[in-house]
Design a protein around this motif. Structure first.
Motif, PDB file in Angstrom:
ATOM      1  N   ALA A 100      50.738  81.845  44.923  1.00  0.00           N
ATOM      2  CA  ALA A 100      51.229  81.796  46.304  1.00  0.00           C
ATOM      3  C   ALA A 100      50.977  80.403  46.867  1.00  0.00           C
ATOM      4  N   PHE A 101      51.707  80.072  47.918  1.00  0.00           N
ATOM      5  CA  PHE A 101      51.481  78.823  48.631  1.00  0.00           C
ATOM      6  C   PHE A 101      50.288  79.009  49.561  1.00  0.00           C
ATOM      7  N   VAL A 102      49.571  77.926  49.848  1.00  0.00           N
ATOM      8  CA  VAL A 102      48.386  78.009  50.711  1.00  0.00           C
ATOM      9  C   VAL A 102      48.550  77.063  51.896  1.00  0.00           C
ATOM     10  N   TYR A 103      48.505  77.635  53.095  1.00  0.00           N
ATOM     11  CA  TYR A 103      48.546  76.846  54.325  1.00  0.00           C
ATOM     12  C   TYR A 103      47.125  76.732  54.867  1.00  0.00           C
ATOM     13  N   VAL A 104      46.629  75.514  54.924  1.00  0.00           N
ATOM     14  CA  VAL A 104      45.245  75.248  55.313  1.00  0.00           C
ATOM     15  C   VAL A 104      45.206  74.757  56.753  1.00  0.00           C
ATOM     16  N   GLU A 105      44.602  75.559  57.628  1.00  0.00           N
ATOM     17  CA  GLU A 105      44.422  75.117  59.007  1.00  0.00           C
ATOM     18  C   GLU A 105      43.068  74.434  59.141  1.00  0.00           C
ATOM     19  N   VAL A 106      43.086  73.183  59.542  1.00  0.00           N
ATOM     20  CA  VAL A 106      41.854  72.411  59.718  1.00  0.00           C
ATOM     21  C   VAL A 106      41.326  72.683  61.126  1.00  0.00           C
ATOM     22  N   LYS A 107      40.129  73.270  61.191  1.00  0.00           N
ATOM     23  CA  LYS A 107      39.565  73.708  62.470  1.00  0.00           C
ATOM     24  C   LYS A 107      38.519  72.742  63.022  1.00  0.00           C
ATOM     25  N   ALA A 108      38.100  71.771  62.226  1.00  0.00           N
ATOM     26  CA  ALA A 108      37.020  70.879  62.647  1.00  0.00           C
ATOM     27  C   ALA A 108      37.468  69.420  62.550  1.00  0.00           C
ATOM     28  N   PRO A 109      36.943  68.560  63.411  1.00  0.00           N
ATOM     29  CA  PRO A 109      37.327  67.140  63.364  1.00  0.00           C
ATOM     30  C   PRO A 109      36.609  66.390  62.249  1.00  0.00           C
ATOM     31  N   ASN A 110      37.209  65.298  61.832  1.00  0.00           N
ATOM     32  CA  ASN A 110      36.586  64.335  60.909  1.00  0.00           C
ATOM     33  C   ASN A 110      36.336  64.871  59.508  1.00  0.00           C
ATOM     34  N   ILE A 111      37.079  65.901  59.102  1.00  0.00           N
ATOM     35  CA  ILE A 111      36.915  66.411  57.734  1.00  0.00           C
ATOM     36  C   ILE A 111      38.185  66.200  56.906  1.00  0.00           C
ATOM     37  N   GLU A 112      39.099  65.407  57.439  1.00  0.00           N
ATOM     38  CA  GLU A 112      40.373  65.186  56.746  1.00  0.00           C
ATOM     39  C   GLU A 112      40.205  64.646  55.326  1.00  0.00           C
ATOM     40  N   PRO A 113      39.305  63.668  55.076  1.00  0.00           N
ATOM     41  CA  PRO A 113      39.141  63.200  53.698  1.00  0.00           C
ATOM     42  C   PRO A 113      38.663  64.295  52.745  1.00  0.00           C
ATOM     43  N   LEU A 114      37.792  65.165  53.225  1.00  0.00           N
ATOM     44  CA  LEU A 114      37.326  66.284  52.396  1.00  0.00           C
ATOM     45  C   LEU A 114      38.475  67.235  52.075  1.00  0.00           C
ATOM     46  N   VAL A 115      39.301  67.504  53.067  1.00  0.00           N
ATOM     47  CA  VAL A 115      40.422  68.420  52.873  1.00  0.00           C
ATOM     48  C   VAL A 115      41.403  67.861  51.856  1.00  0.00           C
ATOM     49  N   THR A 116      41.802  66.617  52.037  1.00  0.00           N
ATOM     50  CA  THR A 116      42.789  66.039  51.123  1.00  0.00           C
ATOM     51  C   THR A 116      42.233  65.917  49.709  1.00  0.00           C
ATOM     52  N   ARG A 117      40.956  65.567  49.575  1.00  0.00           N
ATOM     53  CA  ARG A 117      40.368  65.458  48.237  1.00  0.00           C
ATOM     54  C   ARG A 117      40.317  66.821  47.540  1.00  0.00           C
ATOM     55  N   THR A 118      39.920  67.843  48.277  1.00  0.00           N
ATOM     56  CA  THR A 118      39.829  69.177  47.686  1.00  0.00           C
ATOM     57  C   THR A 118      41.195  69.678  47.243  1.00  0.00           C
ATOM     58  N   ILE A 119      42.192  69.434  48.051  1.00  0.00           N
ATOM     59  CA  ILE A 119      43.549  69.840  47.681  1.00  0.00           C
ATOM     60  C   ILE A 119      44.034  69.062  46.465  1.00  0.00           C
ATOM     61  N   ARG A 120      43.769  67.762  46.453  1.00  0.00           N
ATOM     62  CA  ARG A 120      44.202  66.916  45.334  1.00  0.00           C
ATOM     63  C   ARG A 120      43.570  67.359  44.019  1.00  0.00           C
ATOM     64  N   GLU A 121      42.322  67.818  44.092  1.00  0.00           N
ATOM     65  CA  GLU A 121      41.589  68.214  42.890  1.00  0.00           C
ATOM     66  C   GLU A 121      41.966  69.599  42.383  1.00  0.00           C
ATOM     67  N   SER A 122      42.761  70.303  43.151  1.00  0.00           N
ATOM     68  CA  SER A 122      43.175  71.650  42.740  1.00  0.00           C
ATOM     69  C   SER A 122      44.586  71.610  42.172  1.00  0.00           C
TER      70      SER A 122
END
Length: 231
Positions: A100-122
């Motif tokens: 399935a496709f995954v839509y990730v809602e970012v709820k906290a500020p300043n975590i964008e690098p963590l989000v993009t890295r985690t997605i890239r690694e999956s």
């Protein structure tokens, strides 16, 4: 681009019977026929992304604590119903895989690098959205190839502006503000409209008819039973 039938998106997984934002709830939603799942992320003190709606957690006999102020190891003491663990984003993406496709809602500020890295690694297919449109723009700057969306709870005079200023491709519009004019304006700039949270079954056919591209709902079993192609 517009679809012939709306994408069926499970809001926080099949949480009518299982804890929301949990791996069992996401797996069950996919079994029920969800095209995609939608989830929320925060980051722990040591920079681990966890899937949880609120910015704080509770445990029996423990005070409520903010996720950003505790470590990922401490978080293991906090459980959802039925002793189900609060999952990390990596764990969820691994469990979903290509099902399935995954839509990730970012709820906290300043975590964008963590989000993009985690997605890239999956290996999962993902998009990112947020109520904070600055987050969306930052994600797009870090990872230009990723699909992004902006959440809106009001009807802008020009609904395309938020997309154009943030670089997003999806307008996540609160369902009560969606009409044919809004859909037409968004489609005119080759973007999509995703309705949230659309739980009125009598309204689903209207949303499909006016061209909504995705329906995010808590009632994934019921909407998955609809055969849009014969309507």
């Amino acid at each position: 681009m517009p679809r012939n039938s709306p994408e069926k998106i499970s809001h926080r997984g099949a949480h009518q019977t299982l804890p929301e934002n949990s791996i069992p709830a996401f797996v069950r939603a996919i079994e029920l026929g969800a095209d995609a799942i939608e989830l929320d992320v925060h980051a722990t003190l040591d920079g681990i992304l966890v899937v949880h709606h609120d910015d704080a957690v509770n445990a029996p006999g423990e005070p409520r604590r903010r996720i950003a102020e505790i470590s990922s190891s401490e978080l293991k003491a906090f459980r959802l119903a039925d002793e189900i663990e609060i999952p990390t984003l990596s764990q969820v993406l691994s469990a979903v895989g290509d099902k399935a496709f995954v839509y990730v809602e970012v709820k906290a500020p300043n975590i964008e690098p963590l989000v993009t890295r985690t997605i890239r690694e999956s290996n999962a297919r993902c998009a990112v959205h947020s109520f904070d449109h600055r987050i969306v723009k930052t994600v797009k700057t870090i990872l230009p190839a990723i699909r992004t969306g902006v959440l809106e709870v009001s009807r802008h005079i020009d609904p395309a502006v938020s997309l154009q200023t943030s670089g997003a491709q999806d307008l996540w519009q609160e369902v009560s503000f969606i009409d044919e004019d809004l859909v037409a304006r968004i489609h005119a700039i080759n973007a999509r409209v995703i309705a949230w949270t659309a739980n009125d079954a009598d309204h689903w056919e209207t949303l499909r008819r006016i061209g909504v591209d995705g329906i995010c709902t808590d009632r994934i079993a019921e909407i998955s039973a609809i055969n849009w192609e014969v309507r």
